[in-house]
Design a protein around this motif. Sequence first.
Motif, PDB file in Angstrom:
ATOM      1  N   VAL A   1     -58.423 -32.151  43.428  1.00 47.92           N
ATOM      2  CA  VAL A   1     -58.294 -32.058  41.859  1.00 47.92           C
ATOM      3  C   VAL A   1     -57.440 -33.123  41.585  1.00 47.92           C
ATOM      4  N   GLY A   2     -56.138 -33.348  42.377  1.00 51.11           N
ATOM      5  CA  GLY A   2     -55.333 -34.217  42.045  1.00 51.11           C
ATOM      6  C   GLY A   2     -55.720 -35.710  41.871  1.00 51.11           C
ATOM      7  N   LYS A   3     -56.667 -35.937  42.636  1.00 48.48           N
ATOM      8  CA  LYS A   3     -57.341 -37.179  42.957  1.00 48.48           C
ATOM      9  C   LYS A   3     -58.360 -37.540  42.115  1.00 48.48           C
TER      10      LYS A   3
ATOM     11  N   GLU B   1     -63.079 -30.748  39.810  1.00 53.38           N
ATOM     12  CA  GLU B   1     -62.611 -30.040  38.486  1.00 53.38           C
ATOM     13  C   GLU B   1     -62.726 -28.539  38.446  1.00 53.38           C
TER      14      GLU B   1
ATOM     15  N   ARG C   1     -66.575 -34.126  39.753  1.00 54.17           N
ATOM     16  CA  ARG C   1     -66.248 -34.964  38.465  1.00 54.17           C
ATOM     17  C   ARG C   1     -67.140 -36.117  38.308  1.00 54.17           C
ATOM     18  N   ARG C   2     -67.527 -36.706  37.326  1.00 54.39           N
ATOM     19  CA  ARG C   2     -68.186 -38.062  37.159  1.00 54.39           C
ATOM     20  C   ARG C   2     -67.416 -38.871  38.011  1.00 54.39           C
ATOM     21  N   ARG C   3     -67.831 -40.038  38.582  1.00 52.52           N
ATOM     22  CA  ARG C   3     -67.440 -40.895  39.625  1.00 52.52           C
ATOM     23  C   ARG C   3     -66.344 -41.710  38.357  1.00 52.52           C
TER      24      ARG C   3
ATOM     25  N   SER D   1     -64.299 -40.587  36.618  1.00 49.38           N
ATOM     26  CA  SER D   1     -63.141 -39.992  36.378  1.00 49.38           C
ATOM     27  C   SER D   1     -62.346 -39.999  37.781  1.00 49.38           C
ATOM     28  N   TRP D   2     -62.923 -40.387  38.650  1.00 46.28           N
ATOM     29  CA  TRP D   2     -62.125 -40.455  40.162  1.00 46.28           C
ATOM     30  C   TRP D   2     -61.003 -41.516  40.109  1.00 46.28           C
ATOM     31  N   ASN D   3     -59.690 -41.187  40.623  1.00 47.33           N
ATOM     32  CA  ASN D   3     -58.749 -42.169  40.811  1.00 47.33           C
ATOM     33  C   ASN D   3     -59.196 -43.004  41.931  1.00 47.33           C
ATOM     34  N   LEU D   4     -59.866 -44.102  41.570  1.00 48.06           N
ATOM     35  CA  LEU D   4     -60.491 -45.015  42.563  1.00 48.06           C
ATOM     36  C   LEU D   4     -59.484 -45.772  43.318  1.00 48.06           C
ATOM     37  N   LEU D   5     -58.213 -45.853  42.667  1.00 48.45           N
ATOM     38  CA  LEU D   5     -56.985 -46.582  42.903  1.00 48.45           C
ATOM     39  C   LEU D   5     -56.310 -45.877  44.217  1.00 48.45           C
ATOM     40  N   ASP D   6     -56.679 -44.306  44.267  1.00 52.00           N
ATOM     41  CA  ASP D   6     -55.776 -43.707  45.269  1.00 52.00           C
ATOM     42  C   ASP D   6     -56.313 -44.212  46.673  1.00 52.00           C
ATOM     43  N   ASP D   7     -55.089 -44.257  47.449  1.00 49.10           N
ATOM     44  CA  ASP D   7     -55.317 -44.925  48.598  1.00 49.10           C
ATOM     45  C   ASP D   7     -56.272 -43.959  49.547  1.00 49.10           C
TER      46      ASP D   7
END
Lengths: 255, 255
Positions: free
Chosen positions: A67-69, A73, A83-85, A87-93
Motif C-alpha cells: 500500500v505504501g508503494k 488499495e 491500483r491503476r498503474r 498510481s504506483w510509486n514507479l520511482l520506488d527502488d
Amino acid sequence: MSELLYYDLKDSAGVAPGLATQVCRELGRRIVAGHFPEGSLIDDENKLCTRFGVSKSVVREAIKLLVGKGLLEVRRGSGTRVRRRASWNLLDDDVLAWHQGIEPKPEFLRQLMDVRQMVEPNAAGWAAKTATPEQIEDIRNAQHDMEQAASIQDFVVADALFHRSVLRAANNEVLIALEGVIFSALLSSIKVTNSDPRENKRSLPLHRQVLKAIEAHDSEGASSAMREHLADTYERLAGALPDFNAKRGAKLQGE
Amino acid sequence: MSELLYYDLKDSAGVAPGLATQVCRELGRRIVAGHFPEGSLIDDENKLCTRFGVSKSVVREAIKLLVGKGLLEVRRGSGTRVRRRASWNLLDDDVLAWHQGIEPKPEFLRQLMDVRQMVEPNAAGWAAKTATPEQIEDIRNAQHDMEQAASIQDFVVADALFHRSVLRAANNEVLIALEGVIFSALLSSIKVTNSDPRENKRSLPLHRQVLKAIEAHDSEGASSAMREHLADTYERLAGALPDFNAKRGAKLQGE
DNA sequence: ACAAATAAAACATCAGATGTTTAGTATCTC
DNA sequence: GAGATACTAAACATCTGATGTTTTATTTGT
C-alpha cells in the motif's frame, strides 16, 4: 546474465528479510508483472495466509508495505485491490527492481531513457560546479574500474557506480532519489544490448570525457559529453528493439 | 494559509485512514521534521503502543509503512532506528507532503526548484509533441481557472493542476511519478512568496504562452516558455529567501 | 418493484503467548 | 589481566484466536 540486483549497489544492511518482506516481494513482483488487471481484487487475507503458509499479521504487514508503494488499495469490508498503474510509486527502488524481473517492455524502457536523458546531463553539469574533491575521486575510481573491468559483470557494476557518483556529486538530495531510475534503465539496457563486450567498451571515451570535464569544472562540457553518451546508448537501443520508438508522438488510443 | 494538502489534488479514495496510517503519519512527520538524529533508535514497540494508545499490530504496521518509505530500519533484537536522510524515498508523495508540515528550508526548496527547472521544460516540450486533444483540453481548463481564480486558494489549485496537466500530457509514466515534486515545490514557493495576490497574476502570460505553444505543437516554444516561467519563479524565491542560493557551488563541510 | 431488515464477507484492532536475535554483562580460563 | 565463553535482558518476529466495523449482497415485507 546473472542475478545482478539493485541491492548489490545499495548500502543496505545485509540482514535476512523477514516473512513480511518476502511475501511483499512475491506479491509485488506478480503485480508488476501484470498478473492482475488494474482494479481487480486480490485474494483476501485468509487465502493469502494459506497460500503463503504464514499468519495473518505477516500478510497484513506485507500488504501495508505494498500500500505504501501505491500498488494496492485496501478497503475495509470490501477487499484489497490493485491500483491503476498510474498510481504506483514507479520511482520506488523496490518497484523499479521488480520491473527487472520481467521482460523489459520497449515502451517503458524508452520512457526510462527519456528521463535519463533529461536528468543526467543536468546532473553532470551541476557536478562540474559543486563536486567536492572526494566526490570527484569517486567518479575517477568508477571510471578506472570501467577501464580495467575483466568481466561484463564488473563492467556493468563499474558503469552503474560511475553514473551514481556523478549523480551524487551534483549535491541535490532530490536528484539522488532518482538513482534507482538510472540504475534500472542501465540494467535493462544491458539486458537488451548485451551481445558483445567490445561493444560496451565503445562508451569508454565518452565516460572519460565526462570525468575530464567535471575535473575541470567545465559544466557545459560535462553536460554535453553526458548527453552524447546517452544519445549513443539511445541509438543502440533503438537499433536492438524494434518497438523502442514506436509510440513516440503517436499516442492514439484512449487512456 | 489554510491546510491545502497534496491529497486534495489526488484521486485517492476519500476513505478515513486507519490507525496504522495515523501512527505512520505522526511518526513520519516527526522524523521529517528532524526530531530524531540520523541513526538514532526510536522508542520500542511497547513504548509506542502506550504512547499512541494502540495495539502492537497497529504499531508494527505503521513501522512497516515507514520502512517501505526508507525512513526507518528495523533490526531484530536491536531496535528500530532512523535511516540517514540520503536513504529516504524523498520522491514518495507522503514523504514530500510531510515536508510541507515544517518550515520550508531554503536549501531544500532550491533543490526542488532545480529539479523543476530540469523536468518541466522537457515535459512541456514532450507534451507539445504527444499530447492528445483531451490532454490539451485539461491544460486549457486549468489555465482558464487560473485566469478566473477568485481567491489565492483557487489560484494555487489551478496553478498546480496546470503543471500537472502538462506533466501528464508528456505521456511518460516515470515523469508522472515526479508530480509530487512539482506540487511540493509549488506549495512551498507559495508559502514563501505568498504576500501579494497580484504578484501571482504576473505568471499568467507565461502560462498562456506555454498553453499556446503546446496547442501549436511547438516543442521548442513550450520548453522555453516553461523555462522562462520557472526562472521567474526562481528569481522571486531568491529575492524572498536570503539563504536560497547560499550553498550553490560552495559545498564545503563534509557529508 | 421498492425499501428495509438481515446475513455474510472482509478488513481493523486487540490481547497474549512463544520464538529468535542482538547486545551487554558476568564469569571462567589461562 | 586478556580473551573467550555463558548467561540474561531487551527487542523484534510470528502465531493464534477473539471481537468489532464496514461493505456488499440477499432476503423479506408491503
